[in-house]
Design a protein around this motif. Structure first.
Motif, mmCIF file in Angstrom:
data_model
loop_
_atom_site.group_PDB
_atom_site.id
_atom_site.type_symbol
_atom_site.label_atom_id
_atom_site.label_comp_id
_atom_site.label_asym_id
_atom_site.label_seq_id
_atom_site.Cartn_x
_atom_site.Cartn_y
_atom_site.Cartn_z
ATOM 1 N N ASN A 1 -8.941 0.636 -17.274
ATOM 2 C CA ASN A 1 -7.538 1.267 -16.790
ATOM 3 C C ASN A 1 -7.639 2.339 -15.797
ATOM 4 O O ASN A 1 -6.692 2.818 -15.377
ATOM 5 N N GLU A 2 -8.730 2.985 -15.768
ATOM 6 C CA GLU A 2 -8.925 4.108 -14.789
ATOM 7 C C GLU A 2 -8.838 3.902 -13.443
ATOM 8 O O GLU A 2 -9.857 3.227 -12.649
ATOM 9 N N GLY A 3 -8.100 4.371 -12.526
ATOM 10 C CA GLY A 3 -8.065 4.436 -11.005
ATOM 11 C C GLY A 3 -8.983 5.540 -10.643
ATOM 12 O O GLY A 3 -8.877 6.691 -11.040
ATOM 13 N N THR A 4 -9.839 5.166 -9.390
ATOM 14 C CA THR A 4 -10.442 6.317 -8.900
ATOM 15 C C THR A 4 -10.219 6.249 -7.355
ATOM 16 O O THR A 4 -9.556 5.446 -6.799
ATOM 17 N N ILE A 5 -10.619 7.558 -7.015
ATOM 18 C CA ILE A 5 -10.013 7.836 -5.534
ATOM 19 C C ILE A 5 -10.737 6.923 -4.395
ATOM 20 O O ILE A 5 -10.207 6.626 -3.530
ATOM 21 N N ALA A 6 -12.129 6.536 -4.840
ATOM 22 C CA ALA A 6 -12.757 5.741 -3.796
ATOM 23 C C ALA A 6 -12.180 4.160 -3.821
ATOM 24 O O ALA A 6 -11.880 3.470 -2.993
ATOM 25 N N GLY A 7 -12.141 3.792 -5.300
ATOM 26 C CA GLY A 7 -11.352 2.380 -5.326
ATOM 27 C C GLY A 7 -10.123 2.215 -4.727
ATOM 28 O O GLY A 7 -9.686 1.396 -4.181
ATOM 29 N N ASN A 8 -9.169 3.410 -4.972
ATOM 30 C CA ASN A 8 -7.742 3.112 -4.426
ATOM 31 C C ASN A 8 -7.782 3.396 -2.988
ATOM 32 O O ASN A 8 -6.702 2.822 -2.345
ATOM 33 N N THR B 1 0.931 -1.314 -0.081
ATOM 34 C CA THR B 1 0.122 -0.056 -0.003
ATOM 35 C C THR B 1 0.824 1.235 0.124
ATOM 36 O O THR B 1 0.036 2.244 -0.118
ATOM 37 N N ASP B 2 2.049 1.162 0.245
ATOM 38 C CA ASP B 2 2.968 2.477 0.256
ATOM 39 C C ASP B 2 2.878 3.408 -1.054
ATOM 40 O O ASP B 2 2.749 4.620 -0.700
ATOM 41 N N ALA B 3 2.980 2.683 -2.193
ATOM 42 C CA ALA B 3 2.997 3.607 -3.292
ATOM 43 C C ALA B 3 1.575 4.346 -3.489
ATOM 44 O O ALA B 3 1.581 5.563 -3.760
ATOM 45 N N THR B 4 0.563 3.828 -2.934
ATOM 46 C CA THR B 4 -0.869 4.364 -2.796
ATOM 47 C C THR B 4 -0.907 5.518 -1.979
ATOM 48 O O THR B 4 -1.447 6.606 -2.333
ATOM 49 N N THR B 5 -0.525 5.309 -0.669
ATOM 50 C CA THR B 5 -0.614 6.608 0.306
ATOM 51 C C THR B 5 0.369 7.478 0.010
ATOM 52 O O THR B 5 0.144 8.515 0.513
ATOM 53 N N ASP B 6 1.609 7.024 -0.330
ATOM 54 C CA ASP B 6 2.674 8.100 -0.630
ATOM 55 C C ASP B 6 2.659 9.165 -1.603
ATOM 56 O O ASP B 6 3.093 9.978 -1.705
ATOM 57 N N VAL B 7 2.131 8.440 -2.868
ATOM 58 C CA VAL B 7 2.173 8.946 -4.257
ATOM 59 C C VAL B 7 0.631 9.400 -4.704
ATOM 60 O O VAL B 7 0.288 10.516 -5.014
ATOM 61 N N TRP B 8 -0.013 8.209 -5.030
ATOM 62 C CA TRP B 8 -1.165 8.483 -5.790
ATOM 63 C C TRP B 8 -2.340 9.287 -4.791
ATOM 64 O O TRP B 8 -3.039 10.225 -5.586
ATOM 65 N N VAL B 9 -2.450 9.032 -3.680
ATOM 66 C CA VAL B 9 -3.474 9.681 -2.998
ATOM 67 C C VAL B 9 -3.050 11.118 -2.847
ATOM 68 O O VAL B 9 -4.005 12.176 -3.131
ATOM 69 N N PRO B 10 -2.051 11.699 -2.640
ATOM 70 C CA PRO B 10 -1.777 12.953 -2.119
ATOM 71 C C PRO B 10 -1.708 13.957 -3.469
ATOM 72 O O PRO B 10 -2.058 14.938 -3.630
ATOM 73 N N ILE B 11 -1.223 12.986 -4.798
ATOM 74 C CA ILE B 11 -1.362 13.744 -6.169
ATOM 75 C C ILE B 11 -2.804 14.189 -6.517
ATOM 76 O O ILE B 11 -3.090 15.344 -6.949
ATOM 77 N N HIS B 12 -3.826 13.445 -5.670
ATOM 78 C CA HIS B 12 -5.162 13.813 -5.985
ATOM 79 C C HIS B 12 -5.860 14.742 -4.867
ATOM 80 O O HIS B 12 -7.064 14.696 -5.195
ATOM 81 N N MET B 13 -5.185 15.116 -4.394
ATOM 82 C CA MET B 13 -5.365 16.275 -3.177
ATOM 83 C C MET B 13 -5.947 17.649 -4.146
ATOM 84 O O MET B 13 -5.105 18.225 -4.597
ATOM 85 N N ASN B 14 -7.188 17.898 -3.850
ATOM 86 C CA ASN B 14 -7.627 18.990 -5.022
ATOM 87 C C ASN B 14 -7.406 20.495 -3.866
ATOM 88 O O ASN B 14 -7.257 20.318 -2.704
#
Length: 847
Positions: free
Chosen positions: A822-829, A377-390
């Motif tokens: 291929n689309e990742g979503t914030i709820a799914g991730n 889960t590290d890549a998701t919490t370290d990179v993907w989630v913060p990149i999607h902060m509006n």
């Protein structure tokens, strides 16, 4: 697992396959044309309008296992975009005697009907367009027969048109013309995919080549195809001139003033003689712990004969390779178009580097080690989630992911039927007038997916997923600097506060603002114009950052530099939905408890809104019929979930009483949907509750094991227009919690099902569906807001293998633009985060 009849039928099929190698295309039992190596589907998947990506529809050709040709239909544009009009299928008739499929197509906007007849002609098919009435005058020169070709499968391949040699370009570099807007066919619901910048013109591609006979990919036998027309000119276009997700398009204009058969093509997809699809060896790319079940699912062409054994090979420290294990291959049987066998190597427990060999096929290497799942889960919490902060400037080392978006805020949406399926009713349901600024909404929240809107329902799920992760597992990982005051995020910079807690805070900030400023939850905060919605690039550049002033001319900026005449401001869609309010009430109650001690003022605001929204939603729901009221209450845990979270936050017994009354009703109505809520309550309930819940968990255990009979992978597999990662992760999470609380009913071995699927044991290919997570082969391209770069954002979770009727699964890893796979979503991730944390907790129990 399976009955003997199934085995007998499968074995008989393998014998028959060796005698049925006819090379003519014929109609099969699934009502599409087939020869070994080639499938031609005729409207097995029909067009569906704006939001459904029509790149999965019409006449589709699957050549050597790859669906690289699609969209065959009468279209109104040289290179159709997603929101260009699509024809409605009025009928589909299969004529086995004639070896043909006929489809009726209609454009209601133009009262225009056509028929497409596809007929087998030896190794080819004839595609013919028939008209009972001439093309309407408004569409003469625009209506044509189109067929589209996947660019990633054809770029840099050769082609010849009427003997002239050429090569498909890697990047779109053909020519265009500007045509008056009056000549552009109407788009879906009157939307516009372009901004003409006041020119009054739209861009239209010119053909790369024209002629009557084209042969493509002569240098690649598995892609090669010949198309010839005696009665129409063929024009080859590059759809990427208008949109990065465009395909190469072959097109013939329908003649005006004619009826009957007006255009016909002879289409011959090449088939490599005796072609048999290479086995797809499914396995967990992340690897395996020594004690877990280790079963490879091998997907075989129906013309392939299963081998008796497979081997597990070990890579030794000196670089040599030795056979660690050889075992029998067990038949599972047919599932849709392929056959499946399994190779169980659970007996191998020694840590090391391994690969699987089946016949001549070798997988990439993977590890057997106690720690293989530690970092999933590290890549998701370290990179993907913060990149999607509006509403934040997001930085990573030397790179800026995006600036601060939407500084001008959000306007009240006027009555509208939106291109992203949002709806604003005849009234605003607020104190604001249409296009009036709603203050305070440009704070917090997360981008939904590959676009930049805030889907309220998805953001509620995000906060709930993160809260569950925080409350149960207290992940203290701190790799992200978050400053709400500076509106600044910096990746890989610890700031002394657990990241998950800061992400919860960021999500709640926007959702509380909605409740306070609007009075209830907005359905979404989204784009006002379609040209902004499909924006690829820096989110901060979608709008001009200036408040819209209709008194100014388009693109004009006021003297003080604070207003503009550009109507690009985001809209808040505010039609009230009590079900959404109830979901928000559940989340706010949980957030109040989670944020206590971190942001007490925000926690108090959340609790206040939870109580108010629940009360008001109940009053609104009470005015509905009983069936509609029950349906609304069962959504995402229903009334039981809200009262559970309010009890946890307040310890007030009235909420506990309602929960204990409602949860059993919800379990009886829908066990699979409600069990997670019931399990979430266990830490706060007594032993009698646990005993009363036990029979429901036993029912769920039967449900888990039933998947072994449904498909070879043992998990719920989605067959809709979205590949189904949400239900799969929900299933995996519930299985994990059922094991945590009832290990004697749901065994530890069951929790590996979802992880195996996610990380490579699935149809089509064996890549990990989580970006940057997996051994040598995680997926490399995803549908994210950087999809035009053919790249990924680390930690993104793909929806998975997309099902195309009647029997084809696919997941492209060289073409990111098909969002359904291929689309990742914030709820799914964030759902993946809670699954991953629960899964790791179980795996680590006896490490």
């Amino acid at each position: 697992m399976k009955n003997s009849k199934k085995h007998i039928l499968w074995a008989a099929g393998l014998v028959l396959a060796s005698f049925s190698q006819a090379q003519d295309l014929t109609l099969n039992d699934s009502c599409y044309f087939e020869r070994q190596g080639v499938n031609v589907l005729v409207f097995s998947n029909s067009f569906n309008g704006g939001f459904n990506d029509e790149k999965n529809s019409g006449i589709e050709i699957i050549q050597h296992g790859i669906r690289a040709i699609q969209g065959g239909a009468v279209r109104l544009n040289n290179t159709p975009e997603q929101w260009d009009l699509v024809p409605k299928m009025t009928f589909r008739k299969v004529d086995r005697e004639q070896g043909s499929i006929e489809v009726g197509l209609r454009y209601d906007d133009y009262d225009f009907d056509s028929r497409i007849v596809v007929t087998a002609k030896g190794e080819a098919v004839e595609i013919a367009v028939w008209l009972d009435k001439p093309v309407p005058e408004k569409l003469v020169g625009n209506a044509g027969l189109n067929l589209e070709f996947l660019p990633s499968r054809y770029w840099l391949k050769t082609f010849t048109m009427d003997g002239r040699l050429n090569r498909f370009p890697r990047y779109a570099t053909s020519q265009t013309v500007a045509r008056p807007n009056s000549e552009k066919p109407r788009q879906f619901k009157g939307f516009k995919t372009y901004d003409d910048r006041g020119t009054g013109c739209f861009v239209d591609p010119l053909p790369i080549e024209t002629g009557h006979s084209i042969t493509m990919a002569m240098d690649d036998p598995e892609r090669m195809i010949r198309i010839h027309s005696n009665d129409a000119e063929l024009k080859l276009y590059d759809g990427r001139m208008l949109a990065q997700n465009g395909w190469f398009v072959l097109r013939s204009i329908l003649p005006g003033g004619k009826t009957g058969k007006v255009v016909s093509w002879m289409v011959e997809p090449h088939a490599v003689e005796g072609w048999i699809r290479k086995p797809n060896i499914g396995f967990c790319q992340v690897g395996y712990t020594p004690g877990q079940p280790k079963v490879s699912v091998i997907e075989l062409d129906k013309n392939d004969s299963p081998k008796a054994t497979a081997s597990l090979m070990r890579i030794n420290e000196d670089g040599t390779v030795s056979k660690a294990y050889e075992g029998k291959v067990d038949a599972w049987g047919p599932y849709y178009k392929y056959n499946y066998v399994k190779f169980d190597f659970s007996d191998v427990k020694a840590p090391g580097i391994y690969y699987i060999q089946y016949d001549t096929v070798k997988t990439n290497n993977f590890l057997i080690d106690p720690h293989v799942y530690d970092k999933i889960t590290d890549a998701t919490t370290d990179v993907w989630v913060p990149i999607h902060m509006n509403h934040m400037f997001v930085n990573e080392a030397y790179r800026v992911w995006h600036g601060e978006p939407f500084k001008e805020g959000y306007l009240q949406a006027p009555p509208s039927d939106h291109f992203d399926i949002h709806y604003q009713g005849p009234t605003t349901d607020t104190k604001y007038k249409p296009l009036e600024l709603i203050p305070g909404l440009n704070v917090g929240g997360f981008f939904d997916a590959g676009d930049f809107d805030i889907e309220t329902g998805a953001n509620i799920n995000v906060v709930e997923n993160l809260i569950r992760a925080w409350e149960l597992f207290k992940p203290l990982r701190d790799e992200t600097f978050v400053s709400e005051t500076q509106r600044y995020v910096d990746l890989h910079r610890p700031d002394g506060t657990p990241d998950i807690l800061q992400y919860i805070e960021h999500g709640v900030l926007n959702l509380v603002a909605q409740a306070e400023q609007i009075g209830h939850m907005a359905s979404t905060l989204s784009n006002s114009v379609l040209d902004n919605y499909h924006h690829l690039g820096d989110a901060a550049s979608i709008t001009d950052g200036l408040h819209y002033d209709p008194s100014l001319k388009p693109y004009e900026v006021s003297a003080d530099g604070k207003r503009s005449g550009t109507p690009d401001d985001m809209w808040a869609f505010t039609t009230r939905n009590p079900r959404l309010d109830m979901r928000a009430a559940t989340m706010f109650a949980a957030a109040a408890h989670a944020l206590e001690g971190h942001n007490d003022s925000l926690a108090a605001r959340a609790l206040k809104q939870s109580k108010r929204l629940m009360k008001e939603a109940e009053e609104l729901l009470s005015q509905r019929t009983e069936s509609k009221r029950n349906n609304a209450r069962t959504g995402l845990g229903g009334i039981a979930a809200t009262n559970l979270q309010l009890y946890i936050a307040t310890q007030e017994k009235e909420y506990l009483d309602v929960f204990e009354k409602e949860i059993w009703k919800e379990l009886d109505r829908n066990l699979r949907f409600s069990l997670q809520t019931a399990l979430d309550a266990i830490p706060y309930m007594n032993e009698d509750y646990r005993k009363q819940l036990r029979p429901y968990v036993e029912q769920y255990a039967t449900y888990i094991q039933d998947f072994d009979r449904q498909n070879p992978y043992g998990v719920p597999i989605g067959t809709g227009n979205w590949a189904g990662i949400g239900p799969l992760l929900s299933f995996g999470t519930t299985v994990c919690f059922a094991h945590l609380y009832y290990p004697d009913i749901v065994a530890k071995d069951e929790v590996y099902r979802t992880a195996n699927w996610l990380f490579g044991c699935h149809p089509y290919h064996n890549y990990s569906f989580v970006a940057a997570v997996g051994a040598a082969r995680p997926k490399l391209v995803f549908y994210g807001n950087n999809r035009a770069d053919f790249s990924f954002i680390p930690g993104n979770v793909a929806p998975g293998v997309l099902f195309r009727k009647p029997d084809h699964f696919e997941n492209f890893d060289d073409w990111p633009f098909l969002w359904g796979q291929n689309e990742g979503t914030i709820a799914g991730n964030t759902q993946y985060i809670i699954f991953g944390l629960a899964f790791k907790h179980i795996v680590e129990e006896k490490k």
